[in-house]
Design a protein around this motif. Structure first.
Motif, short mmCIF file in Angstrom:
data_model
loop_
_atom_site.label_atom_id
_atom_site.label_comp_id
_atom_site.label_asym_id
_atom_site.label_seq_id
_atom_site.Cartn_x
_atom_site.Cartn_y
_atom_site.Cartn_z
N TYR A 1 0.84 -1.18 0.00
CA TYR A 1 0.00 0.00 0.00
C TYR A 1 0.88 1.24 0.00
N CYS B 1 -9.28 5.01 -1.39
CA CYS B 1 -8.16 5.01 -0.43
C CYS B 1 -8.18 6.33 0.32
N GLU C 1 -5.03 12.25 0.59
CA GLU C 1 -5.73 11.12 1.20
C GLU C 1 -6.11 11.42 2.65
N ASN D 1 -11.57 -1.46 -0.23
CA ASN D 1 -11.12 -0.11 0.12
C ASN D 1 -9.94 -0.16 1.09
N VAL D 2 -9.11 0.87 1.04
CA VAL D 2 -7.91 0.95 1.86
C VAL D 2 -8.07 2.11 2.83
N TYR E 1 -1.70 -3.91 -5.48
CA TYR E 1 -2.22 -4.31 -4.18
C TYR E 1 -2.50 -5.80 -4.21
N MET F 1 0.25 7.48 2.88
CA MET F 1 -0.83 8.46 2.74
C MET F 1 -0.28 9.84 2.41
N SER G 1 3.86 1.45 5.99
CA SER G 1 3.66 1.64 4.56
C SER G 1 4.98 2.07 3.93
#
Length: 139
Positions: A47, A108, A54, A118-119, A94, A50, A138
């Protein structure tokens, strides 16, 4: 007699080599370790970290392709994200979960709904919801 002494020493050293093998050498055997073909790898599956976009809104992507990763032996999905700021697309890999199909929209971010595919971070997921593929850090 010198030839036989040398031959005996080599046999003895070979015998000691076979008796004192470490575990990895025992696993290796006669053939050797099997290696993955690097030409069949599709990329790093993780993933993305962010971004500011996001954190305050949702980024939506569309599933464009399904792959089988030869390294991890798992199904992977290629998601196309549209960046309106730069007028171009970029792709992420992913791990595929159940109930996904081509051209499905995946969200996301912090504002994403907790539905299949969904993330979102763990603190936004309510109790009783099934979770798949939790990452510690991440990329």
């Amino acid at each position: 007699s010198t030839y036989l002494d040398k031959l005996y020493l080599t046999k003895q050293s070979l015998y000691m080599y076979w008796m004192g093998k470490i575990i990895s050498a025992q696993r290796k055997g006669k053939i050797g370790f099997q290696k993955q073909g690097s030409s069949r790898r599709i990329g790093k599956i993780s993933y993305k970290s962010m971004t500011n976009e996001e954190k305050y809104s949702v980024i939506k992507g569309i599933i464009s392709k399904f792959h089988i990763d030869t390294v991890k032996k798992v199904p992977a999905i290629k998601i196309k994200f549209n960046v309106t700021k730069y007028f171009k697309n970029y792709y992420e890999l992913y791990i595929a979960v159940e109930k996904l199909y081509l051209n499905k929209t995946i969200a996301c971010g912090l504002q994403a709904r907790p539905i299949t595919g969904n993330v979102l971070p763990l603190f936004n997921i309510p109790n009783g919801v099934f979770v798949c593929n939790v990452e510690e850090v991440s990329k």
